[in-house]
Design a protein around this motif. Structure first.
Motif, PDB file in Angstrom:
ATOM      1  N   ARG A 224       0.821  -1.019   0.052  1.00 55.86           N
ATOM      2  CA  ARG A 224       0.119   0.060   0.233  1.00 55.86           C
ATOM      3  C   ARG A 224       1.007   1.224   0.068  1.00 55.86           C
ATOM      4  N   THR A 254      -3.363   0.629  -3.834  1.00 56.32           N
ATOM      5  CA  THR A 254      -3.263  -0.815  -3.403  1.00 56.32           C
ATOM      6  C   THR A 254      -2.528  -1.637  -4.566  1.00 56.32           C
ATOM      7  N   MET A 279       1.397  -5.228   3.569  1.00 57.09           N
ATOM      8  CA  MET A 279      -0.269  -5.646   4.030  1.00 57.09           C
ATOM      9  C   MET A 279      -0.270  -6.834   4.653  1.00 57.09           C
ATOM     10  N   GLU A 282      -4.830 -10.725   5.849  1.00 57.65           N
ATOM     11  CA  GLU A 282      -6.122 -10.438   5.812  1.00 57.65           C
ATOM     12  C   GLU A 282      -6.734  -9.139   4.839  1.00 57.65           C
ATOM     13  N   GLU A 283      -5.515  -7.977   5.024  1.00 58.50           N
ATOM     14  CA  GLU A 283      -6.115  -6.973   4.094  1.00 58.50           C
ATOM     15  C   GLU A 283      -5.738  -7.385   2.412  1.00 58.50           C
TER      16      GLU A 283
END
Lengths: 308, 225, 142
Positions: A224, A254, A279, A282-283
């Motif tokens: 990110r 992203t 990241m 989960e992200e």
């Protein structure tokens, strides 16, 4: 060349309201694969096909060198399988189950089983009826682990466990891998567990594998980038940007194919790079699923190069 | 076919149902003793036969529905994690449950014949009818096993076990009116008339067909869990 | 096999809430161990699998940390024999030096963001250094 313990090629299965489409999976011997997906994404169906319990409509499945489902009886001699919907016989004790499994699996390791009994805090003389959910999960895991299988297939092994039990279970799974000939395939909704212990990661959504790779490559590919743009500047089109969030002056990109050159490209365009953040799994999972659901065609083009 | 594993699975079903088996055996024996003790009075015989039939049909239903029960209680994934094919699982269920049932059935059949032979209150001509009715219970049980294993449905299993109970009465009433049966039932010696033998043959054939069809359907199934 | 991994030194701590990737956390803590001499030069260190099991992190993560450490010259991996701390007497000071380099880079980047000139930055560093010295002196009971 590493041998593959699990190998799916182009596996499909159609149900009236759900279908698995063209599943490819490759799990090298000696490693551990975390299989991540939302409820109803197709995790359990994939695992049932892996175990030979459901027959694929097309495609080939090879497990420990055995063609599934035809050769399932032979393959299962070396597989320890625990699934979330698996129950033991309520009226019998854990000790009876242990004896029963021991009589079937010649490699059963009684010392290890006793060790696990202590570590999982289980009492063999207790009937399954009287066990809590966590104890039942641990009992089923014990029965699978002490067979000393070459392949462990675990459907949601840590779901419903308290933090201490979860830690014990993860430790046991890792302990299995001290032997390079043994392999683990596990599905989980808990991305923290998957991120921590798996070598390979596969994401499944709506019956398709949307991404599958070695974990380090996987985590490295996603970043990110937080930028600060001077007024009236536009960013160049960068490859692999799956989402542009934030505001127009403070955009957040992203990226699923990160390359340090991208940072330079942003700077050349006049943007100040405030941070480049790794990241969490989960992200990544959420960004992955959402970007695919939003732009199903655009993103699938990149999948080929990515999964190779 | 991995006979070792099939035997292990049968052992498992035996272990899990042995409490019920013993209870059925004790209750059955007490009933026979009761009939003998009541000196064969009509009320005792009617009550006794009802109790014995209930024991057998009930035990048959419990054993044969174990396929459905394993699915419902989710022990099927545990069993299927063992190195077996689904056909081997089916075999263990059909053969295992029938064997357990047969042991109880044979014990009660022997008990009945012994009661008829050893006490002075029953005509020995009753033996062929008793055997026919006992084999009929076996037919009902095998048919139930076939339906339960192949449909894997609780609804069908319950429906067939209810129908089986009614069918047994119907068969009993019809057979007892047949000439080859009615005429010899009160005779002091057992007579194996052609009618009696034909009925037995039909019953045995039904058993064989039920089991064969069940195996055939199971061998063609693809998805199991 | 069991006792082995439990008794092994697991003083490396992996935090999942730490924003950095796990392999970096492992690298940094191994470098610290080497820098302070806890793992002296030439000493054998845990195998990749053994450390992975002890830390409950994937083999591939530890493997990556070891590869990067090898590239940086901190450890040496002999094929089939396991890994050693590089037998280099100058290693510890070099590691500190590299760490300093990293921090300076970071400071310079933030300085840029704040619009500080190199001289401003140098002044700030001098001030900080002076303050730390003063604090240390004040604490020491003479």
């Amino acid at each position: 060349m590493t041998h593959l313990s699990v190998h799916f090629t182009g596996v499909s299965k159609r149900y009236p309201h759900f279908s698995l489409d063209d599943i490819d999976l490759a799990l090298p011997t000696g490693s551990i694969m975390g299989f991540v997906g939302a409820n109803g994404a197709g995790k359990s169906t994939t695992i049932r096909i892996l175990m030979g319990l459901v027959h694929q409509d097309s495609g080939s499945v090879e497990v420990l060198g055995h063609a599934m489902p035809a050769d399932q009886a032979a393959a299962k001699r070396d597989i320890g399988f625990v699934s979330e919907d698996m129950r033991l016989y309520e009226a019998a004790t854990l000790a009876w189950h242990m004896k029963f499994i021991q009589s079937i699996f010649p490699r059963w390791d009684q010392r290890y089983a006793d060790n696990l009994l202590r570590r999982f805090d289980l009492k063999p003389q207790q009937k399954i009826k009287g066990l809590s959910h966590g104890q039942r999960v641990k009992a089923a895991l014990l029965l699978a682990l002490a067979r000393r299988p070459r392949l462990l297939v675990l459907d949601e092994p840590t779901t419903g466990l308290d933090p201490v039990a979860r830690r014990e279970v993860l430790a046991e799974l890792m302990a299995v891998l001290i032997d390079e000939q043994r392999t683990i395939f596990f599905s989980s909704q808990n991305t923290l567990d998957v991120e921590q212990i798996s070598d390979q990661i596969a994401f499944i959504d709506r019956g398709r594998i949307i991404d599958s790779a070695n974990k380090e490559i996987f985590l490295d590919r996603w970043r990110r980038i937080r930028l600060m743009l001077p007024p009236d500047t536009t960013l160049p089109r960068l490859p692999g940007v799956v989402e542009v969030g934030g505001s127009s002056r403070l955009p957040v990109l992203t990226i699923n194919q990160f390359d340090p050159a991208m940072v330079a490209a942003c700077q050349d365009a006049g943007a100040a790079v405030q941070s480049v953040d790794a990241m969490t799994l989960e992200e990544i999972f959420v960004a992955n699923v959402q970007s695919r659901r939003d732009h199903p065609v655009a993103v699938s083009e990149t999948t080929e190069s990515v999964t190779a | 076919m991995n006979t070792f594993l099939v035997r292990r699975l049968i052992y498992k079903d035996w272990y899990l149902s042995q409490g019920l088996f013993l209870a059925a055996l004790v209750l059955g024996t007490l009933t026979l003793v009761g009939i003998a003790a009541a000196k064969g009075t009509q009320l005792a015989v009617i009550l006794g036969v009802i109790i014995l039939a209930t024991i057998l049909i009930g035990m048959g239903a419990v054993l044969m529905s174990s396929v459905v029960v394993e699915r419902r209680q989710q022990t099927l994934p545990f069993v299927m994690s063992l190195p077996i094919s689904y056909l081997e699982y089916t075999t263990s269920k059909l053969i295992g449950c029938l064997l357990i049932f047969l042991v109880l059935w044979a014990a009660l059949l022997l008990g009945m014949i012994a009661t008829i032979l050893a006490t002075p209150w029953f005509p020995h001509g009753l033996i062929p009818f008793t055997v026919i009715m006992m084999v009929e219970m076996l037919v009902t049980t095998c048919f139930l096993a076939a339906v339960s294993v192949t449909t894997e449905s609780q609804g069908w299993t319950i429906a067939i076990s209810q129908l089986g109970g009614l069918g047994l009465n119907a068969v009993g009433f019809s057979i007892v009116r047949l000439h080859g049966i009615k005429d010899t039932i009160v005779s002091p010696h057992p007579h194996w008339t052609p009618t009696a033998l034909a009925i037995l043959a039909i019953e045995l054939a039904t058993i064989a067909i039920s089991i064969a069809v069940a195996f055939y359907i199971q061998s063609r199934k693809r998805d199991f869990v | 096999m069991y006792t082995q991994y439990i008794q092994m030194d697991t003083s490396i701590v992996i935090s999942q809430s730490d924003g950095r990737p796990m392999y970096l956390q492992i690298m940094e803590q191994i470098k610290q161990k080497v820098a302070v001499g806890e793992w002296p030069p030439g000493e054998e260190i845990p195998s990749i699998r053994a450390l992975a099991v002890a830390l409950r992190v994937s083999v591939i993560t530890v493997k990556r940390a070891y590869l990067e450490l090898e590239r940086e010259g901190v450890i040496i991996t002999q094929h089939g024999k396991g890994s050693l701390v590089a037998p280099d007497p100058g290693l510890a000071p070099r590691l500190y030096d590299r760490e300093l380099e990293d921090h300076l880079e970071h400071a310079a980047r933030i300085g840029n963001l704040l619009g500080l000139t190199p001289d401003d930055l140098a002044d700030r560093l001098r001030d900080t250094s002076a303050r730390l010295t003063a604090e240390t002196l004040a604490k020491e009971p003479v």
